[in-house]
Design a protein around this motif. Structure first.
Motif, PDB file in Angstrom:
ATOM      1  N   GLN A 165       0.949  -1.268  -0.104  1.00  0.00           N
ATOM      2  CA  GLN A 165      -0.367   0.084   0.180  1.00  0.00           C
ATOM      3  C   GLN A 165       1.015   1.398   0.029  1.00  0.00           C
ATOM      4  O   GLN A 165       0.338   2.218  -0.055  1.00  0.00           O
ATOM      5  CB  GLN A 165      -0.588   0.046   1.100  1.00  0.00           C
ATOM      6  N   MET A 166       2.230   1.640   1.054  1.00  0.00           N
ATOM      7  CA  MET A 166       2.496   2.222   0.364  1.00  0.00           C
ATOM      8  C   MET A 166       3.715   3.128  -0.327  1.00  0.00           C
ATOM      9  O   MET A 166       4.127   3.781  -0.717  1.00  0.00           O
ATOM     10  CB  MET A 166       3.743   2.290   2.398  1.00  0.00           C
ATOM     11  N   PRO A 212       0.362  16.348   2.301  1.00  0.00           N
ATOM     12  CA  PRO A 212      -0.354  15.698   2.407  1.00  0.00           C
ATOM     13  C   PRO A 212      -1.019  14.455   2.325  1.00  0.00           C
ATOM     14  O   PRO A 212      -1.224  13.313   2.131  1.00  0.00           O
ATOM     15  CB  PRO A 212      -2.068  15.760   3.639  1.00  0.00           C
ATOM     16  N   ALA A 213      -2.008  14.492   0.632  1.00  0.00           N
ATOM     17  CA  ALA A 213      -2.055  13.795  -0.083  1.00  0.00           C
ATOM     18  C   ALA A 213      -1.052  12.539   0.140  1.00  0.00           C
ATOM     19  O   ALA A 213      -2.092  10.882  -0.646  1.00  0.00           O
ATOM     20  CB  ALA A 213      -2.693  14.452  -1.131  1.00  0.00           C
ATOM     21  N   ASN A 214      -0.063  12.220  -0.184  1.00  0.00           N
ATOM     22  CA  ASN A 214       0.834  11.007  -0.808  1.00  0.00           C
ATOM     23  C   ASN A 214       1.147  10.818   0.493  1.00  0.00           C
ATOM     24  O   ASN A 214       2.452   9.952   0.207  1.00  0.00           O
ATOM     25  CB  ASN A 214       1.195  10.946  -2.147  1.00  0.00           C
ATOM     26  N   THR A 215       1.146  11.119   1.550  1.00  0.00           N
ATOM     27  CA  THR A 215       2.431  10.294   2.228  1.00  0.00           C
ATOM     28  C   THR A 215       2.207   8.932   3.994  1.00  0.00           C
ATOM     29  O   THR A 215       0.204   9.343   3.809  1.00  0.00           O
ATOM     30  CB  THR A 215       2.564  11.528   3.442  1.00  0.00           C
ATOM     31  N   PHE A 216       2.947   8.459   3.612  1.00  0.00           N
ATOM     32  CA  PHE A 216       2.276   7.854   4.603  1.00  0.00           C
ATOM     33  C   PHE A 216       2.729   7.483   6.447  1.00  0.00           C
ATOM     34  O   PHE A 216       4.085   8.069   5.423  1.00  0.00           O
ATOM     35  CB  PHE A 216       2.367   6.025   4.926  1.00  0.00           C
ATOM     36  N   TYR A 242      -5.763   9.638   8.452  1.00  0.00           N
ATOM     37  CA  TYR A 242      -5.472   8.530   9.498  1.00  0.00           C
ATOM     38  C   TYR A 242      -5.380   7.230   9.162  1.00  0.00           C
ATOM     39  O   TYR A 242      -5.060   5.910   9.409  1.00  0.00           O
ATOM     40  CB  TYR A 242      -6.840   8.522  10.424  1.00  0.00           C
ATOM     41  N   ASP A 243      -6.242   6.707   7.500  1.00  0.00           N
ATOM     42  CA  ASP A 243      -5.921   5.907   7.158  1.00  0.00           C
ATOM     43  C   ASP A 243      -4.712   5.301   6.614  1.00  0.00           C
ATOM     44  O   ASP A 243      -4.398   4.061   5.894  1.00  0.00           O
ATOM     45  CB  ASP A 243      -6.658   5.709   5.567  1.00  0.00           C
ATOM     46  N   VAL A 286       1.539  -4.306  14.191  1.00  0.00           N
ATOM     47  CA  VAL A 286       1.363  -3.131  13.212  1.00  0.00           C
ATOM     48  C   VAL A 286       0.144  -2.635  13.285  1.00  0.00           C
ATOM     49  O   VAL A 286      -0.348  -3.333  12.539  1.00  0.00           O
ATOM     50  CB  VAL A 286       2.107  -3.069  11.373  1.00  0.00           C
ATOM     51  N   PHE A 287      -0.473  -1.187  13.854  1.00  0.00           N
ATOM     52  CA  PHE A 287      -1.896  -1.316  13.941  1.00  0.00           C
ATOM     53  C   PHE A 287      -1.963  -0.120  13.059  1.00  0.00           C
ATOM     54  O   PHE A 287      -1.156   0.863  12.914  1.00  0.00           O
ATOM     55  CB  PHE A 287      -2.506  -1.235  15.057  1.00  0.00           C
ATOM     56  N   ASN A 288      -2.808   0.227  11.932  1.00  0.00           N
ATOM     57  CA  ASN A 288      -3.016   1.558  11.730  1.00  0.00           C
ATOM     58  C   ASN A 288      -3.923   2.632  12.462  1.00  0.00           C
ATOM     59  O   ASN A 288      -4.615   1.925  13.799  1.00  0.00           O
ATOM     60  CB  ASN A 288      -3.954   1.735   9.893  1.00  0.00           C
ATOM     61  N   TYR A 289      -3.781   3.723  12.329  1.00  0.00           N
ATOM     62  CA  TYR A 289      -4.785   4.782  13.294  1.00  0.00           C
ATOM     63  C   TYR A 289      -5.553   4.122  13.974  1.00  0.00           C
ATOM     64  O   TYR A 289      -6.601   4.393  14.950  1.00  0.00           O
ATOM     65  CB  TYR A 289      -4.197   5.731  12.373  1.00  0.00           C
ATOM     66  N   TRP A 290      -6.854   3.034  13.366  1.00  0.00           N
ATOM     67  CA  TRP A 290      -8.642   2.994  13.614  1.00  0.00           C
ATOM     68  C   TRP A 290      -8.048   2.212  14.520  1.00  0.00           C
ATOM     69  O   TRP A 290      -9.165   1.909  15.657  1.00  0.00           O
ATOM     70  CB  TRP A 290      -9.360   3.096  12.464  1.00  0.00           C
TER      71      TRP A 290
END
Ligand SMILES: Cc1cc2nc3c(=O)[nH]c(=O)nc-3n(C[C@H](O)[C@H](O)[C@H](O)COP(=O)(O)OP(=O)(O)OC[C@H]3O[C@@H](n4cnc5c(N)ncnc54)[C@H](O)[C@@H]3O)c2cc1C
Ligand code: FES
Length: 303
Positions: free
Chosen positions: A135-136, A228-232, A256-257, A290-294
């Motif tokens: 995804q990154m 911000p549009a394309n930063t992980f 957040y995603d 590893v978890f995402n923000y949500w």
């Protein structure tokens, strides 16, 4: 049922067919509780408390089958002493060995720090969910690490380094307590001199030699120019760090995603069987580390 001489078809097949030679993957997955012997092939002192160990699994088939993702961990056992979860700090692009960066904290890690090259340990894994590298891919990456949190994200940084054209701008912000606590200094020197890596080192307590940033990681983060549009974001550090780092990432409008963080919890089995790492309805060992923000937001005490 038997054939004319009385042997069962299964027995005849067993006698006439070549025995099945297990692949490394079958061996690894056959019994995930089984530690595979691994030899220590290199030891490097990183700081007064952390050493970098290189291990090679002694069975060639198992060694070849061992493939990990950045952010995954292994269970390391010292026979007769105990077993501990440790993040794999080397990149999956380097096959045949794995590196673990280990801080001396208690029974097992103290004993490991006394071991020598050539000594044998046990390894199980790899376990857990790592950073979502697929995804990154194609995006800018902002890595933020504090202290020992550099260990799992170093695997990601080295992976990006070895696949550099697949990723956009890469920014690394790494905070340590003092200049003497900075790990992987030689690698930071290399990244510092590369035009396609932006590196910011910061310490809480500078000494006379220090000419970098002073203070917590969020201060230099605030000055960053982010698309911000394309930063992980990839974050790992002491528990107190996460909430503040995420706040700055949100101020920079990173979705957040796109924010991923690696957590540590007490673990035993490493594979969702014992319940030691359970947080709410999640198991840190299989749903994370590893978890995402949500997902992280629902983990009590994490954010
Ligand atoms: C997914 C994951 C990845 C990890 N990656 C690394 C790594 O790359 N490098 C590294 O040095 N350490 C890492 N750790 C932490 C490491 O597992 C512990 O330091 C280790 O288990 C301590 O074992 P010990 O026998 O040496 O100490 P013990 O004698 O068991 O304990 C010493 C002290 O450490 C505390 N402790 C033990 N386990 C943990 C834990 N999981 N989290 C927080 N505190 C703990 C104990 O409560 C005690 O206060 C990781 C932990 C997890 C869960
Ligand atoms: S460590 Fe056993 S369930 Fe996670």
């Amino acid at each position: 049922m038997t054939d004319s001489v009385g042997a069962s078809p299964l027995a005849v097949r067993a006698l006439t067919e070549a025995p099945h030679v297990m692949t490394g993957q079958e061996m690894l997955m056959g019994n995930a509780y089984r530690p595979w012997p691994a030899r220590i092939t290199s030891i490097r002192e990183l700081t007064a408390h952390e050493k970098l160990f290189e291990f090679r699994l002694t069975d060639e088939r198992v060694r070849e089958a061992f493939v990990h993702e950045p952010g995954q961990f292994v269970e390391l056992s010292l026979f007769g002493v105990g077993e501990v979860p440790i993040s794999i700090t080397s990149s999956p692009t380097k096959q045949g060995f794995i590196e673990l960066c280990v801080r001396r904290t208690g029974t097992v890690t103290e004993q490991l720090h006394r071991m020598q090259c050539g000594d044998i340990v046990g390894l199980r894994g790899p376990f857990g969910r790592g950073f979502p590298v697929e995804q990154m891919r194609g995006n800018d990456i902002l890595v933020v690490a504090g202290g020992l949190g550099i260990a799992p994200v170093r695997s990601l940084i080295n992976y990006i380094h070895d696949n550099r054209s697949d990723f956009g701008k890469v920014t690394i912000v790494y905070g340590s307590r003092t200049p003497a606590d900075i790990m992987f200094r030689d690698q930071f020197e290399m990244w510092r001199h590369r035009k396609d890596f932006d590196l910011i080192l910061t310490v809480d307590e500078p000494d006379d030699t220090w000419d970098g940033e002073v203070g917590v990681v969020t201060e230099p983060m605030k000055k960053l120019d982010i698309n911000p549009a394309n930063t992980f974001g990839a974050v790992c550090g002491p528990p107190v760090m996460y909430r503040f780092v995420v706040e700055v990432m949100r101020e920079k409008n990173i979705s957040y995603d796109h924010i991923y963080m690696s957590f540590e919890r007490h673990m035993k089995c490493g594979m969702g069987k014992c319940g030691h790492c359970q947080i709410g309805h999640q198991y840190c060992c299989i749903d994370g580390p590893v978890f995402n923000y949500w997902e992280a937001k629902n983990i009590q005490g994490s954010m």
